[in-house]
Design a protein around this motif. Structure first.
Motif, PDB file in Angstrom:
ATOM      1  N   GLU A 119       0.823  -0.726   8.297  1.00 41.66           N
ATOM      2  CA  GLU A 119       2.008  -0.132   7.673  1.00 41.66           C
ATOM      3  C   GLU A 119       3.150   0.075   8.666  1.00 41.66           C
ATOM      4  N   SER A 120       3.524  -0.999   9.338  1.00 39.68           N
ATOM      5  CA  SER A 120       4.651  -0.920  10.271  1.00 39.68           C
ATOM      6  C   SER A 120       5.911  -0.487   9.537  1.00 39.68           C
ATOM      7  N   ASP A 121       6.727   0.308  10.219  1.00 40.03           N
ATOM      8  CA  ASP A 121       7.993   0.730   9.613  1.00 40.03           C
ATOM      9  C   ASP A 121       9.195   0.172  10.373  1.00 40.03           C
ATOM     10  N   ASP A 122       8.969  -0.895  11.155  1.00 36.59           N
ATOM     11  CA  ASP A 122      10.070  -1.525  11.885  1.00 36.59           C
ATOM     12  C   ASP A 122      10.375  -2.917  11.349  1.00 36.59           C
ATOM     13  N   GLY A 123       9.837  -3.242  10.163  1.00 36.54           N
ATOM     14  CA  GLY A 123      10.085  -4.551   9.569  1.00 36.54           C
ATOM     15  C   GLY A 123       9.131  -5.635  10.021  1.00 36.54           C
ATOM     16  N   THR A 124       8.080  -5.252  10.729  1.00 34.82           N
ATOM     17  CA  THR A 124       7.143  -6.245  11.264  1.00 34.82           C
ATOM     18  C   THR A 124       6.526  -7.107  10.165  1.00 34.82           C
ATOM     19  N   PHE A 125       6.010  -6.462   9.107  1.00 34.68           N
ATOM     20  CA  PHE A 125       5.246  -7.213   8.108  1.00 34.68           C
ATOM     21  C   PHE A 125       6.145  -8.194   7.354  1.00 34.68           C
ATOM     22  N   ALA A 126       7.365  -7.776   7.009  1.00 31.73           N
ATOM     23  CA  ALA A 126       8.298  -8.678   6.323  1.00 31.73           C
ATOM     24  C   ALA A 126       8.645  -9.859   7.211  1.00 31.73           C
TER      25      ALA A 126
END
Length: 343
Positions: free
Chosen positions: A43-50
């Motif tokens: 659940e990265s919140d720095d845009g990693t997964f997108a």
């Protein structure tokens, strides 16, 4: 048919580094080897997964999964093991880099009659990439010889600094399934193991090496005499964030696990050598912490040392353990003569 090597890569909030790590895994390809990367984002919140979906969403070699950040690093690693379908497997960390010649090491493993192979790692600034060189040579060692080197007995080992990070080795899925069980069982026994090994993630990585080595009772283990992986140094890296004192405790606990395994399998000579090293290491850890007035965990460190000595008594290796302790002290007092890794 190509043999697949799978890399399990947990990540969280490393958008600026993780693609470099994944690409170095995907470069592990040749005529006989292909790569698969299981990326589990917490659940990265720095845009990693997108960003990862944009870059690898259509690449069949990359499996992208998003997990709850509350799962924690070790549970994510265990989950990754359950997703692997290939025989050959290892872990990869999101800030590190594999050598472009890592595939040569994997190729040697899958083409031979071996179940485990390893090389060396080197620390390097995270803003750059280590100047990797081709693997010029491999050397075969007895598994017990490598195992005892982790306990301070490097007899016949040419180079210092055997790695603890699994990114320098490749093992089998069978070993990692057993590793998951062993880590969970070992850590369930007290709070110091749970804290350092499950919450801090220090020690289970070394257990992959130790388990692979203690399970191999015959034949030789090939070692690449080269740097095959970069340990990226930056302020948020585990080694800097936790500090040397906590790292020493976690890896010391992993060595206690292997000692217990050797006692269970009646390998008394090796167990005595390991017991002597564990007690001396424990004493040094305890004294170092007490001189800095760090009393937390002191009681459980003493309890772990006492448990090792009690196991030595039960397994009738106490006298041999005492003798080996003397030899350990003598060895530590000698000047170091081992070669450095080739640059």
């Amino acid at each position: 048919m190509k043999q697949v090597v799978t890399f399990i890569l947990p990540t969280r909030n490393r958008k600026h580094l993780v693609r470099r790590a994944i690409d170095s895994c995907l470069a592990c390809e040749n005529e006989t080897v292909s790569a698969c990367v299981i990326v589990i984002d917490g659940e990265s919140d720095d845009g990693t997964f997108a960003d990862l979906k944009d870059a690898y969403g259509s690449d069949p070699r990359v499996q992208l999964i998003q997990n709850s950040k509350s799962a924690g690093f070790m549970n994510t690693c265990f989950q990754g093991v359950e997703l692997v379908k290939s025989k050959w497997v290892t872990f990869m960390y999101d800030d590190d880099v594999l050598s472009p010649y890592f595939v040569d090491m994997v190729g040697k493993l899958v083409s031979g009659d071996d179940n485990f192979i390893m090389g060396y790692g080197a620390e390097y600034d995270a803003t750059g990439v280590y100047p990797f060189k081709p693997i010029a040579a491999y050397k075969d060692y007895a598994a017990a010889q490598l195992l005892l080197t982790y306990y301070g007995r490097p007899r016949g080992i040419d180079f210092n600094g055997l790695p603890v990070s699994p990114i320098c080795c490749v093992t089998t899925l069978e070993v990692l399934h057993e590793w998951t069980t062993q880590v969970t069982r070992f850590c369930s026994r007290n709070s110091i193991r749970q804290h350092f090994m499950l919450k801090r993630n220090i020690g289970p990585d070394l257990m992959i090496y130790l388990l692979s080595l203690v399970r191999q009772t015959t034949g030789a283990v090939p070692v690449a005499v080269a740097v095959v992986a970069q340990f990226s140094a930056h302020p948020a890296s585990m080694s800097i964030r936790y500090g040397s004192s906590e790292l020493r405790i976690g890896y010391w606990l992993a060595k206690i696990w292997a000692f217990e395994f050797m006692c269970q399998t009646k390998r008394r000579h090796e167990a005595a050598i390991c017991a002597s090293a564990i007690v001396l290491m424990g004493a040094r850890i305890l004294m170092s912490r007490l001189t800095r007035v760090e009393t937390l965990w002191s009681g459980l460190i003493v309890a772990e040392m006492s448990g090792v000595l009690w196991s030595a008594i039960r397994n009738r290796i106490l006298l041999r353990t005492i003798t080996e302790s003397y030899l350990h002290i003598v060895h530590w007092m000698r000047p170091r003569t081992h070669q450095a890794l080739p640059t």
